[in-house]
Design an enzyme around this catalytic site. Sequence first.
Site, PDB file in Angstrom:
ATOM      1  N   SER A   1      44.409  43.568  37.785  1.00  0.00           N
ATOM      2  CA  SER A   1      43.941  43.306  38.870  1.00  0.00           C
ATOM      3  C   SER A   1      44.977  43.813  40.119  1.00  0.00           C
ATOM      4  O   SER A   1      46.245  44.149  39.817  1.00  0.00           O
ATOM      5  CB  SER A   1      44.011  41.857  39.204  1.00  0.00           C
ATOM      6  OG  SER A   1      43.696  41.508  40.436  1.00  0.00           O
TER       7      SER A   1
ATOM      8  N   TYR B   1      48.492  33.956  38.330  1.00  0.00           N
ATOM      9  CA  TYR B   1      47.682  35.201  37.851  1.00  0.00           C
ATOM     10  C   TYR B   1      48.079  36.425  38.148  1.00  0.00           C
ATOM     11  O   TYR B   1      47.802  37.475  37.579  1.00  0.00           O
ATOM     12  CB  TYR B   1      46.393  34.874  38.639  1.00  0.00           C
ATOM     13  CG  TYR B   1      45.133  35.730  38.362  1.00  0.00           C
ATOM     14  CD1 TYR B   1      44.408  35.618  37.354  1.00  0.00           C
ATOM     15  CD2 TYR B   1      44.906  37.079  39.095  1.00  0.00           C
ATOM     16  CE1 TYR B   1      43.389  36.518  36.718  1.00  0.00           C
ATOM     17  CE2 TYR B   1      43.885  37.869  38.643  1.00  0.00           C
ATOM     18  CZ  TYR B   1      43.196  37.642  37.723  1.00  0.00           C
ATOM     19  OH  TYR B   1      42.059  38.412  37.365  1.00  0.00           O
TER      20      TYR B   1
ATOM     21  N   LYS C   1      48.995  39.558  35.700  1.00  0.00           N
ATOM     22  CA  LYS C   1      48.444  40.914  35.838  1.00  0.00           C
ATOM     23  C   LYS C   1      49.668  41.979  36.031  1.00  0.00           C
ATOM     24  O   LYS C   1      49.353  43.075  35.654  1.00  0.00           O
ATOM     25  CB  LYS C   1      47.333  40.950  37.015  1.00  0.00           C
ATOM     26  CG  LYS C   1      46.244  40.087  36.915  1.00  0.00           C
ATOM     27  CD  LYS C   1      45.629  40.422  35.615  1.00  0.00           C
ATOM     28  CE  LYS C   1      44.438  39.597  35.208  1.00  0.00           C
ATOM     29  NZ  LYS C   1      43.675  39.960  34.193  1.00  0.00           N
TER      30      LYS C   1
ATOM     31  N   THR D   1      32.538  38.140  40.921  1.00  0.00           N
ATOM     32  CA  THR D   1      32.288  37.548  39.543  1.00  0.00           C
ATOM     33  C   THR D   1      32.848  35.808  39.592  1.00  0.00           C
ATOM     34  O   THR D   1      33.118  35.462  40.524  1.00  0.00           O
ATOM     35  CB  THR D   1      33.199  38.208  38.652  1.00  0.00           C
ATOM     36  OG1 THR D   1      34.678  38.040  39.207  1.00  0.00           O
ATOM     37  CG2 THR D   1      33.406  39.801  38.534  1.00  0.00           C
TER      38      THR D   1
END
Length: 239
Positions: free
Chosen positions: A90, A116, A120, A173
Amino acid sequence: LINNAGCMLHKCDKTEEGNELNFATNTLGTFVLTEELLPSLQRAPPLPTTIMREKEKDAAHGGRRGFEGGGRDEKLKDILGPSRVITVSSGGAYTQKLDYENLNTVEGFSDGTYIYAQNKRQQIALSQKWSRMMRKQRIMNEEEEKTKADKKNVKKKGRHVMFQSMHPGWADTAALRYGMPDFHRRFNSYLRSADQGADTAVWLATSNSALGEEHEGGFFLDRKSQPKFLWGAYVFSIC
């Protein structure tokens, strides 16, 4: 192999082994799955029927059609090229420096978005690590072949495996809708579709244009190689 499973949880939960759940899913999941599948990725599959027929025709012509010599897996390895491992990272990684002292991210847990982004960054580092490992192995194999007087006795080490990571862009998403609802609400009209987000991963997995030593261990967005760190962001770290 495309590593795309992930999560962004804003509560500090742990697995039975004591690992923080974001780290266990995003980083450990990627690591364990790839390591377990690596031997299979290095083995070429049986020859397809069409190629077997070509080999039979070649044998009938005394090996003059370019298929002579070598085992069937070795010839298929040359035909198919390397196996590929693509990890979906990401752009959030650009905000994080690799934290060697707190990889499990339990200490000081405060925000799932931060965790997160750390995960990544870890995924990009893993891709680089695997890529260096495979390049070193390939060089050692080539040196071994050169030192053998009788090359027929050289045992091949299997197909090369190419590792790359990518940023899908900000795509609409479920992960973004539930993990970053405020961001999704504010920028919904600017988000790309899920299909657009997946485009680069599919391209890396299938296109000959994505092959080449210059692309090994690379980080991609919109089918183009990208820097792994933003200039001036003070997040550079040696992976």
